[in-house]
Scaffold this active site. Structure first.
Site, PDB file in Angstrom:
ATOM      1  N   GLY A  19       0.870  -1.183   0.000  1.00 44.73           N
ATOM      2  CA  GLY A  19       0.000   0.000   0.000  1.00 44.73           C
ATOM      3  C   GLY A  19       0.898   1.221   0.000  1.00 44.73           C
ATOM      4  CE  LYS A  20       0.272   3.883  -5.840  1.00 45.41           C
ATOM      5  NZ  LYS A  20       1.380   3.064  -6.321  1.00 45.41           N
ATOM      6  N   GLY A  21       0.613   4.221   1.125  1.00 43.65           N
ATOM      7  CA  GLY A  21       0.753   4.933   2.399  1.00 43.65           C
ATOM      8  C   GLY A  21       1.654   4.178   3.359  1.00 43.65           C
ATOM      9  CG  ASP A  48       5.059   3.591  -2.588  1.00 42.28           C
ATOM     10  OD1 ASP A  48       4.524   4.597  -3.095  1.00 42.28           O
ATOM     11  OD2 ASP A  48       4.600   2.449  -2.689  1.00 42.28           O
ATOM     12  N   GLY A  66       9.564  -7.366  -2.475  1.00 38.99           N
ATOM     13  CA  GLY A  66       8.546  -6.824  -1.570  1.00 38.99           C
ATOM     14  C   GLY A  66       8.594  -5.314  -1.546  1.00 38.99           C
ATOM     15  CB  SER A  79      12.371  -3.529  -0.727  1.00 41.04           C
ATOM     16  OG  SER A  79      11.474  -2.510  -1.115  1.00 41.04           O
TER      17      SER A  79
HETATM   18  O1  RIB Z   1       3.364   1.590  -4.952  1.00 42.85           O
HETATM   19  C1  RIB Z   1       3.343   0.200  -4.734  1.00 42.85           C
HETATM   20  C2  RIB Z   1       2.097  -0.181  -4.010  1.00 42.85           C
HETATM   21  O2  RIB Z   1       0.986   0.089  -4.839  1.00 42.85           O
HETATM   22  C3  RIB Z   1       2.007  -1.656  -3.667  1.00 42.85           C
HETATM   23  O3  RIB Z   1       2.570  -1.972  -2.416  1.00 42.85           O
HETATM   24  C4  RIB Z   1       0.519  -1.938  -3.764  1.00 42.85           C
HETATM   25  O4  RIB Z   1      -0.080  -2.219  -2.552  1.00 42.85           O
HETATM   26  C5  RIB Z   1      -0.083  -0.697  -4.423  1.00 42.85           C
HETATM   27  O5  RIB Z   1      -0.785   0.063  -3.525  1.00 42.85           O
END
Ligand code: RIB
Length: 303
Positions: free
Chosen positions: A38-40, A251, A286, A290
């Site tokens: 998830g980006k957050g 991210d 991951g 990572s």
């Molecule tokens: O930016 C990568 C993320 O985008 C992944 O971890 C995935 O969950 C999506 O939200």
């Protein structure tokens, strides 16, 4: 040095394949692993690993995945008191395919992430938060509330407008630092082709500026990162590394940059640090797992 992240929390189910499937094709996976993503969440972990006191606001479902993802976040040092557990709703999930050449495809089902509200944001005191960091996997209405409240408290508002969504552009005037990749820049600036040269990136980025004091940062993959302000544009070149998994590299850049800026680092130094962090992150599998530590990044940049 505090970073407040409002964003998504997903369970990433990552299947490795030799080559990505084409529409209608079935291919055999060579492995399947579950990761925090998830980006957050990824950006919060990156900021915490870079040494910033980091709070994450968001929502997971009242299921086992939600509890275990919250526990993992806490294990990385992210403060999760503002992450709601919503019963009767699934935790967000991402189905990720990564090919041998490190290219990927991702499908996200938002689940609880879609239920973050402006009220949840409005009820949180933001005193002492130096950098507010958001992406577009949580509702834009909640981000707007955070940025409007944060502006009054003197916080720096950083938006990673990913994925590119029509409602994202309405947040640009409330943003101090906007972070995009080339595809997102082309989409928001309505270009037929992704800009590559610094001059073209800079021209496109300036089309998106609504205030003279804004900065737009464009990640260019292996080519590095461009930063564009009203009176200057500069390029930090990419590091040559062998990528095994680029999911979460953007991210990593955003979270690391936020941490560096929260510690009052100057923009160019912060971009260089975050660029080094992202180069390290693509060498591991991951998304959240990572993210490198500050010590690892500093050692890498010295070599
Ligand atoms: O930016 C990568 C993320 O985008 C992944 O971890 C995935 O969950 C999506 O939200």
């Amino acid at each position: 040095m505090t970073v407040f992240v409002l964003g998504s929390i997903n369970l990433d189910a990552v299947a490795r394949v030799d080559d990505l499937p084409r529409p209608g094709e079935t291919v055999a996976g060579t492995s399947l692993e579950l990761f925090l993503g998830g980006k957050g969440a990824n950006q919060a972990v990156a900021a915490a690993r870079m040494g910033a006191a980091t709070r994450l606001m968001g929502a997971v479902g009242g299921d086992d995945s939600g509890k275990s993802l919250k526990a993992s976040l806490a294990g990385y040092g992210v403060q999760v008191a503002d992450v709601l557990e919503l019963s009767g709703v699934p935790t967000g999930q991402a189905h990720v395919w990564v090919a041998n050449n490190a290219e990927n495809m991702i499908v996200v089902t938002a689940g609880a992430n879609a239920l973050v509200t402006p009220q949840q944001v409005g009820s949180t005191p933001l005193e002492g938060q130096r950098v507010l960091l958001c992406q577009l996997e949580t509702p834009a209405t909640a981000i707007e509330t955070l940025f409007r409240t944060g502006a009054a408290k003197g916080a720096l508002r950083v938006l990673n407008a990913a994925p590119a969504l029509p409602q994202g552009a309405a947040l640009f005037p409330l943003t101090d630092i906007l972070i995009l990749n080339q595809t997102e820049l082309a989409s928001y600036a309505k270009l037929d082709r992704e800009p590559v040269r610094l001059e073209d990136v800079s021209l496109a980025a300036r089309k998106l500026m609504s205030r003279p004091d804004q900065t737009i940062i464009v990640t260019l993959g292996s080519a590095g990162v461009a930063a564009v302000r009203r009176d200057e544009a500069f390029l930090v070149e990419g590091k040559k590394v062998k990528a095994v998994d680029t999911v979460g590299a953007g991210d990593c850049f955003c979270g690391s940059l936020a941490a560096a800026l929260a510690s009052s680092m100057d923009l160019r130094d912060a971009v260089e640090l975050a660029n080094g962090a992202a180069a390290l992150s693509v060498q591991k599998a991951g998304a959240a797992p990572s993210m490198p530590s500050r010590r690892e990044v500093e050692a890498f940049l010295e070599t």
